[in-house]
Write a protein that holds these residues in place. Structure first.
Motif, PDB file in Angstrom:
ATOM      1  N   GLY A  14      -2.279   6.254  -1.295  1.00 26.85           N
ATOM      2  CA  GLY A  14      -1.929   4.908  -1.745  1.00 26.85           C
ATOM      3  C   GLY A  14      -1.910   4.802  -3.252  1.00 26.85           C
ATOM      4  N   ARG A  62       1.752   5.872  -7.993  1.00 29.71           N
ATOM      5  CA  ARG A  62       1.374   4.447  -8.018  1.00 29.71           C
ATOM      6  C   ARG A  62       1.491   3.856  -9.425  1.00 29.71           C
ATOM      7  N   LEU A  95      -8.442  -1.096   0.214  1.00 29.82           N
ATOM      8  CA  LEU A  95      -7.591  -2.256  -0.033  1.00 29.82           C
ATOM      9  C   LEU A  95      -6.631  -2.438   1.128  1.00 29.82           C
ATOM     10  N   CYS A  96      -6.503  -3.700   1.558  1.00 23.31           N
ATOM     11  CA  CYS A  96      -5.484  -4.065   2.532  1.00 23.31           C
ATOM     12  C   CYS A  96      -4.728  -5.224   1.920  1.00 23.31           C
ATOM     13  N   ARG A  97      -3.401  -5.158   1.910  1.00 21.29           N
ATOM     14  CA  ARG A  97      -2.624  -6.204   1.270  1.00 21.29           C
ATOM     15  C   ARG A  97      -2.032  -7.172   2.291  1.00 21.29           C
ATOM     16  N   CYS A  98      -2.164  -6.863   3.580  1.00 24.32           N
ATOM     17  CA  CYS A  98      -1.480  -7.675   4.601  1.00 24.32           C
ATOM     18  C   CYS A  98      -2.395  -8.666   5.305  1.00 24.32           C
ATOM     19  N   PHE A 158       6.574  -7.479   0.839  1.00 23.14           N
ATOM     20  CA  PHE A 158       6.230  -8.718   0.119  1.00 23.14           C
ATOM     21  C   PHE A 158       7.297  -9.147  -0.879  1.00 23.14           C
ATOM     22  N   LEU A 201       0.828  -1.217   0.000  1.00 26.77           N
ATOM     23  CA  LEU A 201       0.000   0.000   0.000  1.00 26.77           C
ATOM     24  C   LEU A 201       0.857   1.260   0.000  1.00 26.77           C
ATOM     25  N   PRO A 248      -4.660   0.236  -9.323  1.00 30.41           N
ATOM     26  CA  PRO A 248      -5.715  -0.598  -8.726  1.00 30.41           C
ATOM     27  C   PRO A 248      -7.037  -0.549  -9.489  1.00 30.41           C
ATOM     28  N   LEU A 297     -16.263  -1.592   3.350  1.00 31.90           N
ATOM     29  CA  LEU A 297     -14.815  -1.730   3.130  1.00 31.90           C
ATOM     30  C   LEU A 297     -14.456  -2.000   1.666  1.00 31.90           C
ATOM     31  N   ALA A 298     -15.454  -2.004   0.785  1.00 35.46           N
ATOM     32  CA  ALA A 298     -15.167  -2.370  -0.614  1.00 35.46           C
ATOM     33  C   ALA A 298     -14.165  -1.417  -1.252  1.00 35.46           C
ATOM     34  N   CYS A 321      -2.728   1.142   5.145  1.00 41.10           N
ATOM     35  CA  CYS A 321      -4.132   1.282   4.753  1.00 41.10           C
ATOM     36  C   CYS A 321      -4.997   1.649   5.953  1.00 41.10           C
ATOM     37  N   THR A 322      -4.431   1.486   7.155  1.00 42.03           N
ATOM     38  CA  THR A 322      -5.231   1.534   8.380  1.00 42.03           C
ATOM     39  C   THR A 322      -5.965   2.864   8.606  1.00 42.03           C
ATOM     40  N   TYR A 341      -8.112  -9.198   5.647  1.00 39.89           N
ATOM     41  CA  TYR A 341      -9.370  -8.544   6.037  1.00 39.89           C
ATOM     42  C   TYR A 341     -10.099  -9.178   7.217  1.00 39.89           C
ATOM     43  N   ILE A 377      -6.722  -6.696  -6.671  1.00 35.77           N
ATOM     44  CA  ILE A 377      -6.354  -7.550  -5.539  1.00 35.77           C
ATOM     45  C   ILE A 377      -7.628  -7.827  -4.730  1.00 35.77           C
ATOM     46  N   ASP A 400      -9.030   4.455  -5.621  1.00 32.82           N
ATOM     47  CA  ASP A 400      -9.297   3.021  -5.696  1.00 32.82           C
ATOM     48  C   ASP A 400      -8.836   2.233  -4.478  1.00 32.82           C
ATOM     49  N   CYS A 401      -7.917   2.794  -3.676  1.00 31.97           N
ATOM     50  CA  CYS A 401      -7.373   1.988  -2.579  1.00 31.97           C
ATOM     51  C   CYS A 401      -7.891   2.409  -1.218  1.00 31.97           C
TER      52      CYS A 401
END
Lengths: 779, 493
Positions: B42, A276, B145-148, A245, A192, A692, B141-142, B113-114, B151, A697, B47-48
């Motif tokens: 982000g 981005r 995005l969280c990548r870690c 990652f 992110l 995105p 939450l749609a 993202c938090t 969810y 994702i 989008d994120c």
């Protein structure tokens, strides 16, 4: 959502541990939720900080024949424009092979390669100015696909193979032979926090670089290489990353070096934060593979011989592709015994961004290929796919990998899968799904249970070392530093738990500090799942050395033997006396006892001779298994994961909450890789899925409502930190079960045919497979 | 006399800002000018969700908090609102309930993202129905995005924190807030001059019509969810921006027995329930339209006016037979919605003319509507194909059909040949549907792109027609849908 994570984890003997095995929250949690955790772009910039934007190539292959930057130089706000000519020493930012220039000189290798950097008073001015460049490139047809590279015969590194016996002969003499080509897509990291670095010039040419990197030592070293100064003049500091990652292992370097170069040229602090879209275009991804495979099996579906050729699309340079493709080869067996086997590989050069580390580091590709072959065997034999897997598992006596290492824990593998088979109710659900599918012409459900066996250690043996620096101050507070970086995985809290446990003190006394090359030198990247194994041990070495000196002092001061000194509950118990830890620290300082120590650890037992393909590349294996159930709309290919059951082996967990987080997060990330995440390159080499909006994702609704995750009780047989096992990467491959469940659902359309489905299984790919089983083409 | 500053409310204070560049985004204002860096960038394209902040506005007497993407929202658009960022929730005191639940549930890993997730949950904390469901949390939450984490712990935190009635510093102070915010919303035009251009927010249609007639080169902005990307990604040199968000009356929703009329600045969030009342499928399309943040900013009028070839709403409204009203100066005209879309990104809109409102006829008893959004990911994705169908039945036969697709051509487009072929078909004889299914292949020549191939789109279009016919025939959707089953949607009403 059901989580019974701790029920299994808490089984086993009683240990008197205060912090270890506790589900402590992430140390930065309260800061994260208040927006108070500082990332590099949040650091208050020193007065006069300049901002950098990059000028990129618009062609994928060819020669840069002219470059006119005059309009760029005179654009509003522009202070400097940097090209290869401004580099004091080497135009080389590669991790090893010298094939990654910071800026293009003449040869253009991919679309989006950096040619110049604009340094301006604002980021916006810098970005706008890049558009004023006049660049002429004599273009050639680029290699974009595996096939393009094969046709040209271009590779970034030599081919490599290993194996056992005569696989060809074994396959030829088998009762049943299968073969195919299986394609596996790449994956964008989508951390992110995008790539970012801030460089602040000091005196005598010193530079302090704040970099969002998993590998501060490499940033330090490459900055020094490019600027032509000793490593000692460069400090790289990383407090935290907003996700890594693998994408910030070797490929955080370029931005840090550019910022450092700009700081050198302008004498001012310089920051580079990628937009981005540029981040997508300019940074490498998970390697996409074509796996050409052949297998010979007996009547029960047992492998007699297996041949696989991994054709990896590496992009334009070697980067970490050597290790990545090696690891794919090391995981070509996954959990299965192969009497005769040949694993080959080609590291193909394409005119695309250089692919790099991504959680699993090639392992997922090697493993998915053999899981796909297991399904092919099941379809050919009519056996249940899980029974085919059981039939091929490593067992005592048939437990040597294709690279000659013994699989010692065959019981773990078998026990774990059997447990999951039971707890997931696999057999009853298999029957229920068959009944559902029989009466549902459009919606089809699918089920799969797949195992994971993942090798833990860097396969480049020298990287398996770590350092830590611990100070105890006279007030009893503890300063902790080590070479590992925090990218969200909870490494800092785990190592802090180790140190607090060692001293018997409250967690609050241990101050976690930012990773910096000035405190712990010559570190390895935080990668290969090794962070807590290596740094936890190094920190314990340091803490226990200080503790030993404190113990000796206390024993002498109170006239007792050292074995009568105990550290617990923030106190030190010395024979019949007790004193607060803080007080002993003060006494030690007054008595001139050193309370500082640099600890070092290197992983034992491992040896790997790549030339002869012999030895033991891994200290141990981590295991896991997942059972996934999906539903597929066979009119559109849309699908949903309905339920996932996971059982995973983290040894004895250092922190079960953090470990569960890695397992769930890895599984969902892996699911994204195999379903919705699709990288599309145009014929000209342009990345079309660059944000995105176009690269998808998983979101919250993609996670199954019924998600059952548990830890398998299983102390590491090797002497790791508190008998734990590494957890960063292995869970990615639990998502293979999602892919296999999707193929299972499609297979129900016509059980007589194999399912021609590659990864990722997008709705389009699934519908194409459905149509194939119906004997039709899309369109 | 126009006001030359915007005014908004923050942490109990009225904040006035003037002299800013018209295209300044809220995120840049916060991070670069105020140096309040809790809100993250982000993706800079909405989008994120890392940049999510909440805007409080008075609706029907009380303050409602909606999450918005600060990266593509113009600073000027927060005029009259209360701005709440992640720094404001605890503000040095105890953590807000959504914050403490996130910590306790292990809902953050890398933490980037938090802040955005916390702000989306902050809005859910106020606006979500009680008891909050997992589905409502997923919808909230749609756009984050969280990548870690995968969810799961975040969803748990949301269910935990949003379980009861709101009781935090914001809810306790509500009455005073509403008054203060109401006081900010005067009837004055806002006009902030800046070098070559301006940021203007006219307060009436008369002001808007006059201003736009004078500056037909200005960019009209309603939600800015698309224009925001021209700025952040296209680096467009927009100097003159007219924001429609303060124009009185343009946000009006009129609902009578025959038709629903939506003013151009009605947001997707505001239109949601009235559109869902026309048909559950329309509600489902709206639920999956963008994200909560995008629906809170983006408008029905803007979605139509900018002429996206996909624009999920346009095909659905075309199938329903919607009409569009445009205005220039004092002149208005009304056209069928489908006639507005001329070619790729080219609309029937004259210089100085703006979209005023859209009118959607209600469904009659013998009219059956079905709509399907097909995308790589169910939530927050742009459709590969978006199909909408309205069948008028005479008994068990199709008397009339209106079909429109997005993603199948350069514009949202009707399937004229298919519509004709369908007339007279029996719902009870699927064997006779073949000609219509073939016709749809002639109505559209879709293209290959990164979202889908032409071949996929063609097959999906045919299969969606089959699905729409089957579902209309059976009245059932359980056996034909993964999401948006009408039985569940109708039961929920």
């Amino acid at each position: 959502m059901k989580i019974d994570a701790l029920t299994l984890a808490s089984a086993g003997e009683v240990e008197s541990l205060r912090h270890i095995r506790q589900p402590l929250p992430h140390d930065s949690g309260p800061k994260h939720v208040q927006g108070a955790a500082q990332y590099i772009d949040d650091i208050r910039e020193p007065d006069g900080t300049l901002h950098i934007a990059l000028g990129l190539t618009s062609k994928a292959r060819g020669r840069l024949v002219s470059l006119d930057l005059s309009a760029v130089r005179t654009a509003p706000g522009v202070v400097a424009v940097l090209t290869a000519a401004d580099i004091p020493a080497k135009n080389d930012i590669s991790p090893a092979f010298g094939d990654d220039p910071l800026f293009v000189e003449t040869q253009v290798d991919f679309l989006g390669q950096a040619v110049f950097a604009v340094v301006a008073t604002e980021r916006d001015s810098a970005r706008r100015a890049t558009r004023l460049a006049k660049m002429e490139i004599e273009a050639e047809a680029p290699s974009i696909t595996v096939e393009d590279a094969l046709a040209r015969g271009e590779t970034v590194l030599p081919d490599y193979a290993f194996g056992r016996g005569d696989a060809k002969a074994a396959i030829a003499s088998s009762p049943c032979r299968l073969e195919g080509q299986f394609r596996i897509g790449g994956q964008e990291h989508f951390y992110l926090e995008g790539q970012v670095a801030l460089a602040i010039p000091g005196e005598d040419g010193d530079v302090h670089v704040y970099s969002s990197t998993q590998h501060p030592t490499e940033v330090q070293h490459v900055v020094a290489r490019v600027l032509g100064i000793p490593d000692a003049y460069v400090t790289c500091e990383t407090r935290r990353m907003g996700g890594g990652f693998g994408g910030k292992e070797s490929q955080a370097t370029q931005w840090a070096v550019t910022a450092a170069l700009a700081a050198r040229v302008t004498g001012r602090p310089c920051k580079l934060r990628l937009d981005r879209d540029d981040d997508f275009v300019l940074t490498g991804k998970r390697h996409d593979f074509r796996c050409d495979w052949q297998v010979g099996i007996d009547g029960e579906g047992r492998i007699q011989g297996y041949e696989v050729e991994h054709l990896a699309r590496c992009g334009y340079s070697a980067d970490l592709s050597g290790g990545v493709v090696d690891r794919a080869m090391f995981h070509s067996d996954n959990a299965y015994w192969m009497p005769a086997v040949h694993v080959g590989s080609k590291r193909l050069k394409t005119n695309t961004v250089s692919n790099t580390a991504f959680r699993g580091f090639g392992g997922p590709q090697g493993m998915l290929a053999i899981e796909h072959v297991m399904d092919q065997i099941a379809w050919a034999t009519g056996r249940d796919p899980l029974d085919v897997r059981y039939a091929n598992f490593y067992t005592p006596g048939q437990n040597i990998t294709p690279f000659g290492m013994e699989v010692e824990e065959t019981d773990t593998l078998f026990g774990l899968v059997q447990t999951l088979e039971r707890t997931s109710d696999y057999r009853a659900r298999r029957a229920e799904i068959a009944a559902f599918n029989a009466t549902s012409p459009i919606m089809k459900r699918g089920l799969a249970l797949t195992p994971v066996k993942f090798g833990i250690s860097f396969t480049l043996t020298q990287l398996n070392q770590a350092g830590a620096l611990v100070h105890v101050y006279q007030d009893g507070s503890v300063h902790l530093n080590h070479g590992g970086t925090e990218m969200g995985q909870g490494l800092y809290i785990k190592v802090a738990q180790v140190v607090a446990e060692e001293f018997g003190i409250a967690m609050e006394r241990v101050r976690i500090t930012a990773t910096t090359t000035a405190k712990v030198p010559n570190t390895s990247p935080t990668a290969a799942s090794s962070g807590s194994d290596l740094n936890g041990m190094a920190a314990r070495v340091a803490a226990s050395a200080i503790k030993a000196r404190m113990t000796a002092f206390a024993a002498e001061a109170y006239g007792v033997s050292e074995d009568q000194v105990e550290f617990r509950d923030d106190h030190v118990f010395v024979g019949n006396h007790s004193l607060p830890f803080t007080e002993l620290a003060k006494k030690c300082v007054l008595a001139r006892v050193s309370l500082s120590e640099a600890g070092h650890y290197k992983t034992p037992k491992i040896t790997w001779d790549r030339a002869t393909a012999t030895g033991r590349p891994f200290f141990y294996f981590a295991y896991g298994a997942a059972c996934s159930e999906v539903i597929v709309d066979t009119l559109t290919g849309e699908n949903r994961l309905l339920r996932a059951d996971i059982l995973h082996d983290v040894g004895k967990s250092l922190n079960p909450a953090i470990d569960i987080g890695q397992i769930e997060g890895g599984f969902v990330q892996g699911m994204g890789w195999l379903t919705t995440e699709e990288l599309v390159f145009g014929k000209d080499g342009r990345l079309l899925t660059h944000a995105p909006s176009t690269y998808k994702i998983p979101v919250a609704s993609d996670v199954p409502a019924d998600f059952r995750v548990a830890l398998y009780p299983n102390a590491n047989r090797e002497e790791t930190i508190y008998r734990s096992k590494a957890v960063g990467e292995p869970p990615i491959m639990l998502a293979n079960s999602v892919f296999c469940a999707l193929t299972d659902a499609v297979h129900s359309l016509d059980p007589t045919k194999p399912v021609p489905l590659d990864a990722p299984a997008t709705p389009e790919a699934i519908l194409r497979a459905c149509e194939a089983l119906r004997g039709r083409l899309l369109g | 006399m126009a006001r030359d500053a915007i005014r908004f409310w923050r942490q109990g204070q009225v904040v006035e800002v003037s002299g800013f560049h018209p295209r300044t985004t809220l995120l840049d204002y916060l991070r670069l000018q105020k140096r309040q860096v809790g809100t993250k960038e982000g993706c800079a394209e909405g989008d994120c969700g890392a940049c999510t902040v909440a805007l409080g506005r008075v609706r029907e007497g009380s303050v409602h908090y909606e999450p918005v993407n600060a990266c593509i929202l113009l600073l000027g658009q927060i005029d009259g609102a209360e701005l709440v960022t992640v720094e404001d929730l605890a503000a040095g005191g105890p953590l807000h309930p959504v914050q403490s639940a996130m910590v306790a549930s292990h809902g953050s890993q890398c933490g980037f993202c938090t802040p955005g997730i916390v702000m989306s949950l902050f809005s859910l904390y106020y606006e979500g129905e009680r008891p909050v469901t997992r589905e409502a949390v997923n919808d909230a939450l749609a756009g984050n995005l969280c990548r870690c984490t995968g969810y799961r712990p975040i969803v748990d935190a949301a269910l935990e924190a949003c379980g009861g009635q709101p009781s935090d510093a914001f809810s306790i102070d509500h009455p005073g807030r509403a008054q203060s915010l109401t006081a900010l919303n005067d009837a004055q035009d806002v006009f902030i001059r800046h070098e070559k251009g301006f940021f203007a927010a006219p307060a009436s249609e008369a002001s808007l019509a006059a201003l736009y007639a004078e500056h037909s080169d200005a960019t009209l902005v309603a939600g800015c969810t698309d224009v925001g990307l021209w700025i952040t990604k296209g680096m467009a040199e927009l100097e003159k921006i007219i924001w429609l968000g303060r124009v009185a009356g343009l946000d009006r929703i009129e609902d009578n027995a025959e038709a629903l009329t939506l003013g151009a600045t009605v947001t997707h969030a505001q239109a949601f329930s009235t559109l869902a009342a026309i048909d559950p499928d329309l509600g489902e399309i709206m639920r999956r339209f963008g994200s909560t943040q995008v629906r809170a900013s983006g408008t029905v009028g803007g979605n139509i006016a900018n002429g996206s070839p996909i624009g999920d709403l346009a095909p659905a409204l075309i199938a329903l037979g919607a009409g569009l009203e445009l205005r220039r100066g004092d002149e208005t005209r009304t056209i069928p919605l489908e006639n507005f879309f001329i070619a790729y990104r080219r609309q029937d809109r004259a210089p100085g003319e703006y979209v005023r409102r859209v009118t959607v006829p209600e469904l009659k008893a013998n009219e059956h509507f079905r709509a399907y959004k097909v995308s790589k990911r169910f939530d927050e994705d742009i459709s590969a194909a978006m199909g909408a169908f309205k069948f008028t039945l005479g008994g068990r036969h199709i008397a009339d059909a209106r079909i429109a697709f997005g993603g199948m051509a350069g514009t949202p487009k009707r399937a004229s040949e298919t519509e004709q072929t369908l007339v007279g078909l029996s719902l009870d004889e699927p064997a006779t549907w073949g000609e219509a299914l073939a016709a749809i292949g002639r109505d559209y020549q879709p293209m290959d792109d990164h979202r889908a191939s032409a071949a996929y789109r063609a097959t999906v279009a045919r299969n969606l027609l089959f699905k729409a016919l089957s579902e209309t025939a059976s009245g059932q959707t359980r056996a034909t849908r993964i999401v948006g089953q009408r039985e569940a949607l109708e039961a929920a009403e």
